[in-house]
Scaffold this active site. Structure first.
Site, PDB file in Angstrom:
ATOM      1  N   TYR A 118       0.870  -1.179   0.000  1.00  0.00           N
ATOM      2  CA  TYR A 118       0.000   0.000   0.000  1.00  0.00           C
ATOM      3  C   TYR A 118       0.902   1.223   0.000  1.00  0.00           C
ATOM      4  CZ  TYR A 118      -3.604   3.257   1.822  1.00  0.00           C
ATOM      5  OH  TYR A 118      -4.456   4.310   2.027  1.00  0.00           O
ATOM      6  N   LYS A 152      -1.461  -1.266  -3.957  1.00  0.00           N
ATOM      7  CA  LYS A 152      -2.510  -0.260  -3.929  1.00  0.00           C
ATOM      8  C   LYS A 152      -1.826   1.098  -4.041  1.00  0.00           C
ATOM      9  CE  LYS A 152      -5.890   2.031  -0.981  1.00  0.00           C
ATOM     10  NZ  LYS A 152      -6.561   2.122   0.338  1.00  0.00           N
ATOM     11  N   VAL A 186      -9.008  -0.917  -4.644  1.00  0.00           N
ATOM     12  CA  VAL A 186      -9.278  -0.911  -3.204  1.00  0.00           C
ATOM     13  C   VAL A 186     -10.051   0.372  -2.946  1.00  0.00           C
ATOM     14  CG1 VAL A 186      -8.314  -0.969  -0.886  1.00  0.00           C
ATOM     15  CG2 VAL A 186      -7.225  -2.276  -2.719  1.00  0.00           C
TER      16      VAL A 186
END
Length: 296
Positions: free
Chosen positions: A136, A164, A205
């Site tokens: 992320y 992400k 996401v």
């Protein structure tokens, strides 16, 4: 869903319903996870920033994951396993694995501005849990930037399978595809969905499906399928809300939109505070407009 890549598609970073006393309403959370899947979402991401993981007790955090798995099955659940220490993140990855989750999402070290060696060591440690990791990248909040070159190294070492991407810099998608073509790019901010979908993203996401799952899922599929007429129309209609996903008040905003459409958004735990009156008015008006135009 993709059997070996469960992070493909629309995975909702779930907002966490709290009772009036700010305790976690697990029954309502289970219902919310099931409702999202029923409305076309591919899975959920509990214990992300939208799920207020930083203000949960360890017992609450574990039970949130277990609740999601019981509601929709572990293959659809990709918990956030961020923590200040690598050992703690590894323990959360092991907890997710043991609960039946097929993947986890991991921020870089963010208690300080970590250098490249620290980032590599962090992901190496958590990878020992044996569950696929989606990195992320959120340099805005963490001050640690997983630039394409570093992501390529993490992928090359076998530590991560996807990322992400929340930097907002769409140009990175193309550089990442050159450096690590097999690394899956996931849309990480709602308000660059169309741009990153066109750049080859394999998943999203997502924040705003918490309130508007049908319209946002339709938008995602139109974008990745190249149906630009449909995608651009929906994107323009939804963008006044989607851009709140990149603001400081994103949790409060999405919870308010959930309340407006008849879901339970509710309150947030401190230190998050109430929206300003003008913020609340703007979010409420944009959400009501979406409802009126058939987007909810």
């Amino acid at each position: 869903m993709t059997e070996h890549r469960p992070w493909h598609g629309v995975l909702v970073a779930t907002a966490l319903p709290l009772r009036d006393d700010l305790s976690v309403d697990y029954d309502r959370y289970a219902e919310h996870c099931a409702w999202l899947v029923e409305n076309g979402c591919d899975g959920v991401v509990p214990n992300g920033s939208l799920g207020e993981y930083q203000v949960l007790t360890p017992e609450e955090r574990a039970k949130v994951v277990e609740t999601a798995v019981a509601a929709i099955g572990g293959s659809r659940v990709m918990p956030g396993v961020a923590a200040y220490g690598s050992a703690e993140s590894r323990r959360w990855a092991e907890q997710a694995r043991d609960a039946g989750c097929a993947s986890v999402m991991l921020l870089p070290p963010n208690a300080y501005r970590a250098d490249e060696r620290s980032v590599l060591a962090h992901y190496a440690e958590v990878a020992k849990a044996g569950v696929p990791i989606v990195a992320y990248n959120n340099p805005i909040d963490t001050k640690v930037d997983l630039v394409p070159e570093l992501l390529a190294k993490l992928y090359g070492e076998g530590y991560i399978q996807g990322v992400k991407e929340f930097s907002g810099d769409v140009r990175r998608a193309y550089q990442l595809a050159e450096l690590a073509p097999e690394l899956d790019l996931l849309i990480g901010a709602d308000d660059v969905l169309l741009e990153l979908a066109l750049a080859g993203a394999k998943g999203w996401v997502a924040g705003y499906p918490n309130a508007l799952p049908a319209a946002t899922v339709e938008l995602y599929h139109a974008a990745v399928d190249g149906d630009l007429s449909t995608a651009k129309h929906l994107y323009a209609q939804l963008h006044p809300l989607l851009r709140w996903d990149s603001k400081v008040e994103f949790v409060q905003a999405i919870k308010l939109s959930m309340d407006v459409v008849g879901r339970h958004g509710g309150r947030c735990r401190p230190p998050r505070v109430e929206l300003l009156p003008e913020q609340e008015a703007a979010i409420r008006a944009a959400t009501e407009k979406a409802v009126a135009t058939g987007l909810a």
